[in-house]
Every structure is written in C-alpha cells, then in structure tokens.
Design an enzyme around this catalytic site. Structure first.
Site, PDB file in Angstrom:
ATOM      1  N   VAL A 172      65.835  40.613  52.492  1.00 52.32           N
ATOM      2  CA  VAL A 172      65.621  42.002  52.767  1.00 52.32           C
ATOM      3  C   VAL A 172      66.476  42.894  51.930  1.00 52.32           C
ATOM      4  CG1 VAL A 172      65.702  43.825  54.277  1.00 52.32           C
ATOM      5  CG2 VAL A 172      64.733  41.605  55.086  1.00 52.32           C
TER       6      VAL A 172
ATOM      7  N   SER B 299      59.911  38.491  62.446  1.00 51.79           N
ATOM      8  CA  SER B 299      58.949  37.500  62.601  1.00 51.79           C
ATOM      9  C   SER B 299      57.720  37.854  63.272  1.00 51.79           C
ATOM     10  CB  SER B 299      59.402  36.383  63.562  1.00 51.79           C
ATOM     11  OG  SER B 299      59.842  36.802  64.839  1.00 51.79           O
TER      12      SER B 299
ATOM     13  N   CYS C 143      78.607  60.395  83.266  1.00 53.87           N
ATOM     14  CA  CYS C 143      77.844  61.530  82.068  1.00 53.87           C
ATOM     15  C   CYS C 143      78.933  62.134  81.610  1.00 53.87           C
ATOM     16  CB  CYS C 143      76.697  62.075  82.394  1.00 53.87           C
ATOM     17  SG  CYS C 143      75.862  63.193  81.139  1.00 53.87           S
TER      18      CYS C 143
ATOM     19  N   ASN D  37      59.534  39.023  54.594  1.00 56.47           N
ATOM     20  CA  ASN D  37      60.245  38.167  55.305  1.00 56.47           C
ATOM     21  C   ASN D  37      60.303  36.509  54.620  1.00 56.47           C
ATOM     22  OD1 ASN D  37      61.474  37.841  58.218  1.00 56.47           O
ATOM     23  ND2 ASN D  37      59.755  36.326  58.611  1.00 56.47           N
TER      24      ASN D  37
ATOM     25  N   CYS E  98      72.724  58.428  80.849  1.00 55.88           N
ATOM     26  CA  CYS E  98      72.632  58.957  82.217  1.00 55.88           C
ATOM     27  C   CYS E  98      71.343  58.895  83.109  1.00 55.88           C
ATOM     28  CB  CYS E  98      72.951  60.429  82.029  1.00 55.88           C
ATOM     29  SG  CYS E  98      73.236  61.439  83.583  1.00 55.88           S
TER      30      CYS E  98
ATOM     31  N   HIS F 240      64.651  47.258  72.628  1.00 57.47           N
ATOM     32  CA  HIS F 240      65.083  46.325  73.528  1.00 57.47           C
ATOM     33  C   HIS F 240      66.409  46.840  73.889  1.00 57.47           C
ATOM     34  CE1 HIS F 240      62.213  43.206  71.433  1.00 57.47           C
ATOM     35  NE2 HIS F 240      61.620  44.029  72.367  1.00 57.47           N
TER      36      HIS F 240
ATOM     37  N   GLN G  11      63.975  46.327  67.059  1.00 59.30           N
ATOM     38  CA  GLN G  11      63.931  45.526  68.294  1.00 59.30           C
ATOM     39  C   GLN G  11      65.392  44.938  68.347  1.00 59.30           C
ATOM     40  OE1 GLN G  11      60.369  42.790  68.706  1.00 59.30           O
ATOM     41  NE2 GLN G  11      60.352  43.143  66.648  1.00 59.30           N
TER      42      GLN G  11
ATOM     43  N   CYS H 192      70.230  63.032  83.728  1.00 62.78           N
ATOM     44  CA  CYS H 192      69.685  63.897  82.597  1.00 62.78           C
ATOM     45  C   CYS H 192      69.304  63.090  81.397  1.00 62.78           C
ATOM     46  CB  CYS H 192      70.718  64.920  82.208  1.00 62.78           C
ATOM     47  SG  CYS H 192      72.242  64.196  81.519  1.00 62.78           S
TER      48      CYS H 192
ATOM     49  N   GLY I 208      62.317  41.835  57.556  1.00 63.05           N
ATOM     50  CA  GLY I 208      63.030  40.948  58.307  1.00 63.05           C
ATOM     51  C   GLY I 208      62.699  40.820  59.670  1.00 63.05           C
TER      52      GLY I 208
END
Length: 216
Positions: free
Chosen positions: A178, A140, A96, A160, A71, A63, A43, A74, A138
């Site tokens: 970690v 939440s 591109c 964690n 591009c 994310h 993430q 493509c 690591g």
C-alpha cells in the site's frame, strides 16, 4: 472475551503506543485536508489515522480504538496517548474533561459479540453510497458487514497483496504494498517529494462526535 484474553490483548499496549502513522496514513490525511478525498473508514483499533492528524468528522471508526474513551453522558470522545484499557464499553474510572465534565468515560473497543457503533456504520454506509470511487487499501474485506461497504460506491478498486471475496466485482486490483501505491499516487497528484517530510497536522485530542459530525 475472557478477562485473561482481554489482558493479553492490552499487553500489546507498548506496541500500539509506539506505533507511528505510515506514509499511507499521512497521505490519506493530506488528500482529505486538500479536498481530494472525502472520507476515510477504518476497522483498525490503533488510532493511527487520528495520530496522522485526521479529524474525527472525516473518519468512521468501526471497531473502536484502544486510545479512545467516550463520555457515557454527552458522547464526547477523549483521544489519549496511552491505551485506556478495557473492552466492550467498560468504565475506565476517569471522568469527562471537555464536554459535560461529569459523565463517566467508557472504552470504545469492540468485542466479537458487540454491534458496530450505529452512527459510525451508518455514516460509512452513507459516504460509500455517495462515493464515485472507493479505494480499499490493505484490507482482506472478509469481516462483515464492513467488508461489503465498498460495493455501495459507484466503483471501487482494491489494493491488497492477497485475494479478497470482492475481487471479481472490483473495477481493478493492484497487488502491491500500500505504501508504494500511495507514494506513486501522491506523485501523480502533483505532490513533490518533500510532502513526506512536512509536519503532520495537530492531533485532535477530543471531539463531540455525535454533535459535530454532519447529520445523516
């Protein structure tokens, strides 16, 4: 986000650009390249998994990434050594370079209202469903729908320092940094102390993600 919020986010460009892969990033890449681990889901938007040499085909990026532009024609991704700017799939003003060589490039960084990238999320769901074990490092596990992905696996463990909403469903939990856990894991897997000093694999600077990744 407003323009001022976006500018504030990208004002941290120097922090992102100067960041280097941690022991954990490097360990994950090594374990995947050696066939011990099958896949990685992130993430984070800092691009450190790719800077550690992890190939795009082994990575779901949920994310977006401040260093990646894509591009619009493509789907070829271009991984840069600088913050490409923008948020929510804006045109960056560049073209591109490796795919069709004519489409405009757009940033890949998600805003709060944006949906997760369809292919990456479906691939993440697929890999977790197939997994005998998912190791959560690591995180939440509080941001959904990504937070529930480990529950698709046959078993999952959590590394964690803080509690997560899925602690009561985990096979077991490790409350430790970690990097410390991964250093010990690499030792138990038979990697000598010198593995940390080995040169990292070459960084993949572009990829045709929708063309080269395995079909769903």
């Amino acid at each position: 986000r407003s323009r001022s919020e976006m500018e504030s986010f990208h004002s941290h460009e120097n922090d992102f650009a100067s960041a280097r892969p941690t022991l954990t990033h490097r360990a994950i890449t090594r374990l995947i390249n050696d066939g011990i681990v099958q896949f990685c889901i992130t993430q984070n938007v800092d691009g450190l998994h790719r800077r550690s040499g992890l190939k795009r085909k082994n990575l779901a990026i949920l994310h977006g990434c401040v260093f990646t532009e894509k591009c619009e024609k493509c789907n070829t991704e271009h991984f840069r050594d600088y913050d490409v700017g923008g948020m929510s799939f804006q045109l960056t003003g560049r073209k591109c370079e490796h795919g069709c060589k004519e489409g405009g490039l757009r940033d890949t960084l998600l805003d709060w209202e944006d949906e997760l990238p369809k292919y990456d999320f479906e691939r993440a769901e697929q890999e977790c469903t197939l997994a005998d074990l998912c190791v959560c490092l690591g995180t939440s596990l509080r941001i959904e729908p990504a937070g529930s992905l480990p529950t698709y696996a046959k078993k999952f463990v959590i590394v964690n320092l803080q509690e997560t909403p899925y602690d009561n469903r985990a096979e077991f939990i490790v409350r430790a940094p970690v990097d410390d856990v991964m250093r010990d894991l690499m030792k138990r897997q038979g990697y000598g102390a010198d593995w940390e000093n080995e040169e990292m694999p070459q960084i993949e600077t572009w990829s045709k993600d929708y063309h080269d990744l395995p079909p769903l």
